[in-house]
Design a protein around this motif. Structure first.
Motif, mmCIF file in Angstrom:
data_model
loop_
_atom_site.group_PDB
_atom_site.id
_atom_site.type_symbol
_atom_site.label_atom_id
_atom_site.label_comp_id
_atom_site.label_asym_id
_atom_site.label_seq_id
_atom_site.Cartn_x
_atom_site.Cartn_y
_atom_site.Cartn_z
ATOM 1 N N LEU A 1 -1.897 1.702 -4.749
ATOM 2 C CA LEU A 1 -1.361 3.033 -4.618
ATOM 3 C C LEU A 1 -2.364 4.342 -5.029
ATOM 4 O O LEU A 1 -3.050 4.206 -5.855
ATOM 5 C CB LEU A 1 -0.164 2.968 -5.479
ATOM 6 C CG LEU A 1 -0.062 2.933 -6.795
ATOM 7 C CD1 LEU A 1 1.028 3.724 -7.379
ATOM 8 C CD2 LEU A 1 0.240 1.352 -7.338
ATOM 9 N N ASP A 2 -2.046 5.443 -4.264
ATOM 10 C CA ASP A 2 -2.709 6.698 -4.687
ATOM 11 C C ASP A 2 -1.976 7.157 -5.991
ATOM 12 O O ASP A 2 -1.110 6.903 -6.180
ATOM 13 C CB ASP A 2 -2.492 7.813 -3.445
ATOM 14 C CG ASP A 2 -3.068 9.015 -3.994
ATOM 15 O OD1 ASP A 2 -4.261 8.799 -3.396
ATOM 16 O OD2 ASP A 2 -2.628 9.809 -4.759
ATOM 17 N N TYR B 1 0.777 -1.197 0.111
ATOM 18 C CA TYR B 1 -0.128 0.052 -0.054
ATOM 19 C C TYR B 1 0.821 1.227 0.009
ATOM 20 O O TYR B 1 1.699 1.289 0.826
ATOM 21 C CB TYR B 1 -0.795 0.031 1.389
ATOM 22 C CG TYR B 1 -1.702 1.450 1.238
ATOM 23 C CD1 TYR B 1 -2.909 1.602 0.652
ATOM 24 C CD2 TYR B 1 -1.250 2.486 2.237
ATOM 25 C CE1 TYR B 1 -3.345 2.854 0.567
ATOM 26 C CE2 TYR B 1 -1.807 3.701 2.474
ATOM 27 C CZ TYR B 1 -2.985 3.721 1.697
ATOM 28 O OH TYR B 1 -3.551 5.094 1.645
ATOM 29 N N SER C 1 0.620 5.442 -0.017
ATOM 30 C CA SER C 1 -0.214 6.709 0.123
ATOM 31 C C SER C 1 0.421 7.647 -0.965
ATOM 32 O O SER C 1 1.326 7.546 -1.473
ATOM 33 C CB SER C 1 0.081 7.014 1.551
ATOM 34 O OG SER C 1 1.187 7.664 1.945
ATOM 35 N N MET C 2 -0.297 8.829 -0.900
ATOM 36 C CA MET C 2 0.228 9.929 -1.843
ATOM 37 C C MET C 2 1.591 10.225 -1.485
ATOM 38 O O MET C 2 2.446 10.474 -2.252
ATOM 39 C CB MET C 2 -0.690 11.230 -1.892
ATOM 40 C CG MET C 2 -0.213 12.198 -2.848
ATOM 41 S SD MET C 2 -1.352 13.683 -2.719
ATOM 42 C CE MET C 2 -2.865 13.294 -3.096
ATOM 43 N N GLN C 3 1.927 10.424 -0.033
ATOM 44 C CA GLN C 3 3.064 10.792 0.277
ATOM 45 C C GLN C 3 4.269 9.621 -0.043
ATOM 46 O O GLN C 3 5.193 10.040 -0.169
ATOM 47 C CB GLN C 3 3.135 11.239 1.946
ATOM 48 C CG GLN C 3 4.433 11.629 2.617
ATOM 49 C CD GLN C 3 4.613 12.900 1.703
ATOM 50 O OE1 GLN C 3 4.022 13.928 1.815
ATOM 51 N NE2 GLN C 3 6.084 13.153 1.156
ATOM 52 N N ASP C 4 3.814 8.480 0.045
ATOM 53 C CA ASP C 4 4.627 7.402 -0.224
ATOM 54 C C ASP C 4 5.041 7.582 -1.775
ATOM 55 O O ASP C 4 6.373 7.221 -1.958
ATOM 56 C CB ASP C 4 3.999 6.132 0.085
ATOM 57 C CG ASP C 4 3.920 5.704 1.564
ATOM 58 O OD1 ASP C 4 4.589 6.108 2.372
ATOM 59 O OD2 ASP C 4 2.618 4.854 1.938
ATOM 60 N N GLY D 1 6.279 2.202 2.079
ATOM 61 C CA GLY D 1 5.130 1.733 1.935
ATOM 62 C C GLY D 1 4.725 0.706 2.909
ATOM 63 O O GLY D 1 5.597 0.308 3.863
ATOM 64 N N ASN E 1 -9.362 12.823 -7.746
ATOM 65 C CA ASN E 1 -8.595 11.678 -6.815
ATOM 66 C C ASN E 1 -8.471 10.501 -7.544
ATOM 67 O O ASN E 1 -9.494 10.126 -8.390
ATOM 68 C CB ASN E 1 -9.357 11.427 -5.274
ATOM 69 C CG ASN E 1 -10.303 10.763 -5.483
ATOM 70 O OD1 ASN E 1 -10.366 9.360 -5.396
ATOM 71 N ND2 ASN E 1 -11.805 10.972 -5.860
ATOM 72 N N GLN F 1 -6.736 6.260 -7.682
ATOM 73 C CA GLN F 1 -6.089 5.023 -7.371
ATOM 74 C C GLN F 1 -5.763 4.180 -8.370
ATOM 75 O O GLN F 1 -6.299 3.914 -9.551
ATOM 76 C CB GLN F 1 -6.999 4.342 -6.222
ATOM 77 C CG GLN F 1 -7.365 5.360 -5.172
ATOM 78 C CD GLN F 1 -8.671 6.119 -5.445
ATOM 79 O OE1 GLN F 1 -9.630 5.737 -6.231
ATOM 80 N NE2 GLN F 1 -8.621 7.249 -4.892
#
Length: 344
Positions: free
Chosen positions: A119-120, A19, A21-24, A334, A102, A104
């Motif tokens: 993932l985002d 997984y 995220s956007m920050q990842d 992640g 948004n 994904q």
């Protein structure tokens, strides 16, 4: 060691997924130049029939909103997956604390179909959309252009302005216009430190149209177009790059273009059946990726009026998703999540 073996060394395929995220995704450090390179590669692969990608289908729960399902497989990249992307312009008024866009991606193992990552894809969409415009600009615009215009000053408009000098290095002025003055102010505040050219807040869309050699547009796609730019404001020699179907210019502009390209003819033919092109599509000269791949010539005269209409393709998202996924595994970014648990 095969690509799949490299993945298995870091991830238990079939038992877990990664997984991000956007920050990842941001933390993987993928650069603009990488995005440009991968986007062009994906566009060429699609137009060269070296990728599998059906036209995207969608839902439209709110007025002029969209939710698109976008699958793609690139055999040479061993990359496959699907993006679920949405754009809800109505959020600006109904839910101002939430973004309008948004996205994904589910990234899959190309041999078994099992998911490898969730993932985002909001950032991926944010950068690959202007990257498509930059590929079109690279092959269809005058590389010595000194003026650039931008219709729409939201996320995509800001990204276009930040990135455009990668292919138009001689720009002196960038004209921007949006129905919301605050959006123009925000774009200038955020983008001026990142570009050499002076960003000018235009007083009207007419000023942008008459002042810019190359114009990009990224406004909400209306199911029925309500053009804001008159044909009489557009001149020979200009290059018009759109991300928003035929939302910006009067129909005559598209029909009088010397060259009219689209990213995916199949996609635009489908959109035509949905009613997005009520006056019909012009004669399609080529897919933009075919021009980038050298299968058709691009601009051959400074006097040509060229329009390139690109609404985005899943091959671009998935090829970048692979690079993000690979970097995340390499850098151990992640969260690994179990795919299933055996009941006791």
């Amino acid at each position: 060691m095969s690509y799949r073996d490299l993945i298995k060394a870091k991830l238990n395929i079939g038992q877990e997924l990664l997984y991000l995220s956007m920050q990842d995704v941001l933390d993987t450090g993928i650069t603009v130049n990488e995005v440009l390179e991968l986007t062009e590669k994906a566009m060429i692969a699609y137009s060269s029939k070296n990728a599998e990608m059906p036209a995207k289908i969608g839902l439209h729960p709110q007025p002029d909103s969209l939710m698109h399902a976008m699958p793609a497989y690139l055999p040479e990249e061993m990359a496959c997956g699907i993006k679920w992307g949405s754009n809800f312009p109505t959020n600006r008024e109904r839910y101002p604390e939430l973004p309008s866009t948004n996205c994904q991606i589910i990234y899959n193992d190309y041999e078994t179909g099992l998911p490898l990552a969730f993932l985002d894809a909001t950032w991926i969409t944010e950068v690959r959309t202007p990257a498509v415009s930059l590929v079109a600009t690279k092959y269809l615009a005058n590389p010595d252009a000194t003026t650039f215009g931008m219709f729409g000053c939201g996320i995509q408009g800001r990204a276009h302005v930040k990135m455009i000098e990668h292919v138009l290095p001689k720009l002196e002025k960038i004209y921007v216009y949006d129905l919301f003055e605050s959006a123009m102010d925000q774009l200038i505040e955020q983008c001026q430190p990142h570009v050499r050219a002076k960003i000018v807040k235009a007083s009207s869309c007419e000023e942008v149209a008459k002042s810019s050699e190359v114009i990009a547009s990224a406004i909400p796609i209306h199911h029925t177009p309500h053009p804001i730019v008159k044909s009489e404001w557009i001149s020979k020699g200009q290059t018009l790059i759109t991300c928003d179907c035929h939302s910006v210019y009067e129909d005559e502009v598209y029909k009088k273009a010397d060259i009219y390209t689209v990213d995916s003819e199949e996609q635009h033919r489908l959109l035509e059946t949905y009613g997005y092109y009520p006056w019909g599509l012009p004669l399609i000269y080529a897919e933009t990726g075919a021009v980038a791949g050298g299968h058709k010539p691009g601009r051959t005269s400074k006097d040509q009026l060229i329009v390139s209409n690109n609404v985005g393709m899943a091959v671009e998202d998935i090829i970048i998703a692979r690079r993000v996924f690979d970097k995340a595994l390499e850098l151990e970014i992640g969260l690994k999540l179990p795919l299933w648990k055996r009941s006791k």
